[in-house]
Design an enzyme around this catalytic site. Structure first.
Site, PDB file in Angstrom:
ATOM      1  N   PRO A 144       0.807  -1.231   0.000  1.00 29.63           N
ATOM      2  CA  PRO A 144       0.000   0.000   0.000  1.00 29.63           C
ATOM      3  C   PRO A 144       0.837   1.276   0.000  1.00 29.63           C
ATOM      4  CG  PRO A 144       0.100  -0.904   2.210  1.00 29.63           C
ATOM      5  CD  PRO A 144       0.868  -1.871   1.330  1.00 29.63           C
ATOM      6  N   ALA A 178       8.354  -3.523   5.392  1.00 28.64           N
ATOM      7  CA  ALA A 178       9.274  -3.991   4.362  1.00 28.64           C
ATOM      8  C   ALA A 178       9.583  -5.468   4.576  1.00 28.64           C
ATOM      9  CB  ALA A 178      10.566  -3.167   4.389  1.00 28.64           C
ATOM     10  N   GLY A 202       5.689  -2.349  -7.107  1.00 30.94           N
ATOM     11  CA  GLY A 202       6.744  -2.101  -8.073  1.00 30.94           C
ATOM     12  C   GLY A 202       7.779  -3.207  -8.096  1.00 30.94           C
ATOM     13  N   ASP A 203       8.961  -2.868  -8.614  1.00 27.50           N
ATOM     14  CA  ASP A 203      10.033  -3.850  -8.713  1.00 27.50           C
ATOM     15  C   ASP A 203      10.512  -4.313  -7.345  1.00 27.50           C
ATOM     16  OD1 ASP A 203       9.935  -3.706 -11.446  1.00 27.50           O
ATOM     17  OD2 ASP A 203      11.508  -2.196 -11.609  1.00 27.50           O
ATOM     18  N   GLY A 204      10.446  -3.434  -6.348  1.00 28.84           N
ATOM     19  CA  GLY A 204      10.844  -3.826  -4.996  1.00 28.84           C
ATOM     20  C   GLY A 204       9.933  -4.895  -4.424  1.00 28.84           C
ATOM     21  N   GLU A 208      10.753  -8.882  -3.359  1.00 37.80           N
ATOM     22  CA  GLU A 208      10.359  -9.577  -2.125  1.00 37.80           C
ATOM     23  C   GLU A 208       9.750 -10.940  -2.438  1.00 37.80           C
ATOM     24  OE1 GLU A 208       8.130  -7.819   1.002  1.00 37.80           O
ATOM     25  OE2 GLU A 208       8.840  -5.786   0.560  1.00 37.80           O
ATOM     26  N   SER A 246       6.945   2.834  -8.198  1.00 36.16           N
ATOM     27  CA  SER A 246       7.682   3.941  -8.807  1.00 36.16           C
ATOM     28  C   SER A 246       8.316   3.489 -10.111  1.00 36.16           C
ATOM     29  CB  SER A 246       8.758   4.455  -7.838  1.00 36.16           C
ATOM     30  OG  SER A 246       8.182   4.908  -6.643  1.00 36.16           O
ATOM     31  N   THR A 247       8.902   2.310 -10.084  1.00 35.99           N
ATOM     32  CA  THR A 247       9.481   1.720 -11.292  1.00 35.99           C
ATOM     33  C   THR A 247       8.867   0.338 -11.489  1.00 35.99           C
ATOM     34  OG1 THR A 247      11.322   0.780 -10.034  1.00 35.99           O
ATOM     35  CG2 THR A 247      11.656   2.958 -10.998  1.00 35.99           C
ATOM     36  N   ARG A 316      13.336  11.738  -7.104  1.00 33.69           N
ATOM     37  CA  ARG A 316      14.662  11.630  -6.491  1.00 33.69           C
ATOM     38  C   ARG A 316      15.664  10.965  -7.434  1.00 33.69           C
ATOM     39  NH1 ARG A 316      11.496   7.582  -4.162  1.00 33.69           N
ATOM     40  NH2 ARG A 316      12.397   5.474  -4.055  1.00 33.69           N
TER      41      ARG A 316
END
Length: 553
Positions: A144, A178, A202-204, A208, A246-247, A316
């Site tokens: 989220p 996380a 996203g990719d993160g 996981e 984000s990505t 950023r």
């Protein structure tokens, strides 16, 4: 097209009061306008359509409402028991639009009687149920907080209704911290109850999922994760990605677009796309898995600096990228790599990895046969299968791309000819050069010029590589450098190790799929087709425009 003898059903049905010959086979649903139809519409495109049964989302039984009080004669309501009137059923199916987008289209067929309608509905549902690759139950993780914090909204408004229409049961977990999804997959998830795992983020978030799923698979099969020479066991569950971060590089490279509805439809129809995974070790200690980019130098510095600016959001990365470009740090080290042997394709190819890629099929089979050979021949060792090559130097960037790493900002990606499932990674070495030349290299990621056609850029297709930064080299190597360069080198080395003096740092950090590695000396090995996604690779664009497709007009 199937022969008439293989047809399961053939009937004359109506679509919007126009007669059609509708046929169903095991692979296609086809409807063709009857030539004898009394309705003539000269400006309406020809409606001869065929839809693969595998791309039908669902079929529902409905009834036409012919009431004088009804404002719209084309509206439909769910069938009610006890009503004797013309029956109809609606088929929801995948429709391709521009830029690799998929949409859920529908067509409603009207039958002369209810028995025929029920026969059509049951036959279509039987064919859908016989497709073993379609998922029936999914474990869904929602981040989220990723991207613009829209993950939960995207799933509830766009994805969940499609899963419900397709009859897919879901168990949804909204992550609280996380690595919540990773930890749950490792220890608590009852994976035998599900046909796949879906991540909304996203990719993160995808990272996981693979870390939890791959780790769980290896533990269940007794594989030593800390041994870089171990052959990893492939994961049985497929992974779906609903882009909401984000990505979304991985989704873009495997589907061709970052569209949640398109990704959901790929999951529903049960697509399967194998993908390579790189294992990263340091001194026989497992660090992480990588599926897209391992970057040292420029991309590692950008990630490190951007972590201090998370309050800026996705912007950023632009700010940190500009800062690192102006800083222009270079790093010394040694790269050793094992070239890929017996494969087809090079990093300089003009061809791209697409759906049904022959390079992935050919090279993947070679890697599989080679792995079987190692298992049966105890005397063989994958580290000795070929000749290691070593390069020393000063590098602005060292990148390993296991896929093209294409994204909306860089449609070609870091390595345009990289493949998803050929058991290799493209090792890109950018040597020390001027800022202007480095800018030329970066700009070529956004245009049609070859970013490898530069004197200071080397690219190699490898199955394994190792990197050792200069400060981690052996004492004998350092002593040799001191003897060659004299006493001045001693003070220069001390100066570089002192951050207080403001000189360039001695080492960078590794950017591993958007995460910073804790070590710089690493050993990376490619594991061919270790995981599978609910995707089919990027499809080639359709040559002819279908005028009956409203999305194509």
């Amino acid at each position: 097209m199937d022969r008439p003898g293989r047809l399961l059903l053939l009937s004359e049905l109506c679509v919007r009061n126009v007669a059609y010959d509708v046929s169903l086979s095991r692979s296609l649903l086809t409807w063709k306008r009857r030539a004898s139809s009394p309705v003539y519409r000269p400006f309406r495109p020809s409606m001869n359509r065929s839809v693969p049964v595998s791309e039908i989302v669902s079929v529902t039984e409905e009834q036409e409402v012919n009431s004088s009080d009804q404002k719209d004669d084309s509206s439909w309501k769910k069938i009610k028991d006890g009503l004797d009137c013309r029956q109809a059923f609606t088929v929801l199916y995948v429709e391709r639009c521009r830029q690799h987008h998929w949409r859920c289209a529908e067509v409603t067929f009207t039958c002369p009687d209810g028995v025929l309608c029920q026969n059509w509905v049951s036959r279509i549902r039987e064919q859908l149920a016989s497709i073993a690759t379609r998922p029936r139950s999914l474990l869904v993780y929602i981040n989220p907080y990723g991207g613009k914090r829209q993950g939960k909204h995207i799933y509830e408004q766009k994805v969940a209704p499609l899963f419900t229409q397709a009859g897919i049961c879901t168990h949804v977990i909204v992550t609280d911290y996380a690595n919540h999804a990773r930890d749950h997959l490792r220890m608590d998830a009852e994976l035998n109850k599900f046909d796949g795992v879906v991540c909304v983020g996203g990719d993160g978030m995808f990272s996981e999922i693979i870390h939890g799923l791959v780790w769980r698979t290896q533990i269940d099969n007794g594989v030593d994760l800390n041994c870089p020479d171990e052959d990893l066991s492939p994961c049985s569950l497929r992974i779906g990605i609903i882009p909401a971060g984000s990505t979304d590089c991985i989704c873009f490279a495997t589907v061709g677009t970052n569209d949640p509805i398109t990704s959901a439809l790929h999951i529903i129809v049960g697509d399967s796309q194998p993908m390579d995974v790189c294992s990263v070790h340091h001194n026989n200690m497992f660090l992480r898995y990588s599926v897209s980019l391992l970057g040292y130098g420029f991309y590692g510095d950008v990630l490190t600096d951007s972590e201090r600016k998370r309050w800026m959001g996705p912007a950023r990365y632009d700010v940190s990228g500009l800062k690192m470009f102006l800083t222009h740090h270079y790093y010394e080290g040694t790269v050793s790599y094992l070239p890929a042997r017996g494969i087809i394709g090079t990093p300089r190819d003009t061809g791209r990895c697409r759906s049904g890629c022959s390079v992935c099929q050919h090279n993947g089979q070679i890697q599989s046969d080679r792995a079987e050979k190692y298992k049966t021949d105890e005397a063989s060792d994958c580290a000795n299968d070929g000749e290691w090559r070593t390069i020393r130097g000063k590098f602005l960037a060292i990148n390993a791309a296991s896929m093209s790493c294409a994204c909306p900002r860089s449609p070609k990606g870091l390595s345009p000819a990289a493949h998803l499932a050929d058991g290799t990674t493209d090792l890109i070495l950018v040597r020390k050069c001027s800022r202007f030349n480095f800018l030329r290299h970066l700009l070529r990621h956004t245009n049609k010029d070859d970013q490898f056609d530069l004197a200071f850029v080397d690219v190699h297709r490898v199955v394994r590589f190792r990197f050792t930064p200069r400060y981690c080299q052996s004492d004998s190597d350092l002593e040799l450098d001191l003897l060659e360069n004299g006493k001045r080198q001693i003070f220069s080395h001390i100066c570089r190790d002192h951050p207080a003096c403001g000189c360039a740092p001695t080492n960078s950090s590794w950017n591993c799929d958007g995460e910073i590695l804790t070590h710089t000396a690493i050993d990376v090995r490619v594991h061919c087709q270790l995981i599978k996604l609910f995707a089919r690779g990027i499809e080639e664009p359709q040559v002819f425009v279908d005028l009956s497709n409203p999305c194509a007009i």
